[in-house]
Design an enzyme around this catalytic site. Structure first.
Site, PDB file in Angstrom:
ATOM      1  CB  SER A 143      -0.901   0.004   1.238  1.00 32.35           C
ATOM      2  OG  SER A 143      -1.537   1.253   1.414  1.00 32.35           O
ATOM      3  CD  GLU A 145      -2.646   5.479   3.952  1.00 25.78           C
ATOM      4  OE1 GLU A 145      -2.038   5.878   4.965  1.00 25.78           O
ATOM      5  OE2 GLU A 145      -3.465   6.187   3.341  1.00 25.78           O
ATOM      6  CE1 TYR A 166      -4.520  -1.820   5.057  1.00 28.39           C
ATOM      7  CE2 TYR A 166      -3.524   0.257   4.385  1.00 28.39           C
ATOM      8  CZ  TYR A 166      -4.073  -0.973   4.060  1.00 28.39           C
ATOM      9  OH  TYR A 166      -4.159  -1.354   2.745  1.00 28.39           O
ATOM     10  N   GLY A 228     -13.884  14.627   7.392  1.00 24.47           N
ATOM     11  CA  GLY A 228     -12.723  14.924   8.210  1.00 24.47           C
ATOM     12  C   GLY A 228     -11.800  15.900   7.497  1.00 24.47           C
TER      13      GLY A 228
END
Length: 348
Positions: A143, A145, A166, A228
């Protein structure tokens, strides 16, 4: 069409974890579109079925149904994975199963680490054991991320700096995949995929939350959309394009790791502006901010450099940002209209 025993024996077997998810469903479609593949999917036992993303595959022609098989197993259960690997004896394994929601990983860090991190290790070990008796190729869904706080653009040489449970679990799985390649000679690849979306994306993920919210507000089914951090920037592509890159990685002569991305970055503001403009609305009239939807540690900007994937795999995205969001809004408008019709004309 009835296949001969030899034709069946000569087919390539692919095992997909996470086959009922967004990526798994698109990958299953891609592989079943090639007549040489038999597809096996891992599903977890639960009190309710969650197979709406692949239901259409079973409604297809009988020949297609005969090449798709589902098996109960769990990334948290090493013995079930070993037994499944021994039963299916796949030529290709695509590990797409995960607890994939970044914000949720802060609330469930141990579960996320077990499924995403150790779950990959369990599957790698099962693949290693199979590889001792027959060759198997392994794809790991890494990922973007994992880059976290690293400044964009992020490519193969960019240092990782994960900013969530994660991302940390994905990084563990990523390095274990490299370790199994180097230590055991397993044909193992990682695709470092940047954000990829579709009409099949879960409704709690930001892109789908926005497109579905815009559609429902347009149809009068919803008044507000609560969000958010609107300043975060992401590199968004179409999941159907990205599964093609997964398959291409396992067709190469040598295994490797590749960044898969569009190379463009857009903010949540831009996402909102485009999605609401497609239904002739101004998002600023409908969007509220709630700090509960922010992360304890934010990833500000992701933008991938997929040069290696273009040069080695011959891959490039076919759907751009506007095309992706348009596709999703049109899909969600149809859903909203059906919902509105059901409310207006309820059944008996």
């Amino acid at each position: 069409m009835t296949r001969t025993r030899k034709e069946i024996d000569d087919m390539k077997r692919a095992l997909i974890t996470g086959i009922t998810g967004q990526d798994g469903s698109y990958l299953a479609e891609l592989l079943l579109g090639r007549p040489e593949y038999e597809v096996h999917g891992l599903v977890r036992r639960s009190s309710s079925l969650n197979r709406q993303r692949i239901d259409h595959l079973f409604r297809h022609d009988p020949g297609l149904r005969d090449r798709l098989h589902l098996h109960y197993a769990d990334l948290g259960d090493a013995s079930s994975l070993s037994m499944l690997m021994d039963r299916v004896r796949p030529d290709e394994v695509y590990n797409l199963g995960a607890q994939s929601h970044v914000r949720v990983s802060f609330d469930q860090p141990l579960y996320t680490a077990d499924v995403v991190g150790l779950g990959t290790l369990r599957l790698l070990e099962a693949a290693r054991q199979l590889n001792e008796s027959k060759p198997v190729r392994f794809y790991q869904a890494s990922s973007s991320e994992m880059y976290g706080a690293a400044p964009p653009p992020q490519g193969p040489a960019t240092p990782f700096h994960p900013r969530s449970p994660y991302a940390c679990a994905k990084l563990y799985a990523h390095w274990q995949t490299i370790n199994y390649r180097e230590a055991y000679g397993l044909f193992a690849c990682s695709g470092i995929l940047f954000n990829h979306e579709s009409p099949r994306r879960g409704e709690s993920f930001v892109t789908r939350k926005v497109t579905l919210g815009a559609a429902r507000i347009k149809e009068g089914l919803q008044k507000r959309l609560v969000m958010g951090n609107l300043d975060a920037r992401r590199d968004w592509g179409f999941a159907g394009d990205y599964v093609r890159a997964m398959w291409l990685m396992l067709q190469q002569e040598k295994p490797g790791d590749y960044v898969v991305a569009t190379g463009e970055s857009h903010s949540i503001h831009e996402l909102l502006e485009l999605a609401f403009s497609l239904v002739d609305l101004d998002y600023r009239d409908f969007v509220d901010f709630d700090p509960r939807y922010t992360r304890p540690s934010e990833v500000d900007a992701l933008q991938g450099d997929a040069t290696l994937a273009r040069e080695v795999l011959g891959w490039k995205p076919e759907v751009d940002f506007r095309g992706l969001i348009t596709m999703m809004v049109e899909h969600d408008l149809e859903l909203a209209r059906r919902e509105k019709h059901a409310q207006t004309y309820p059944g008996p």
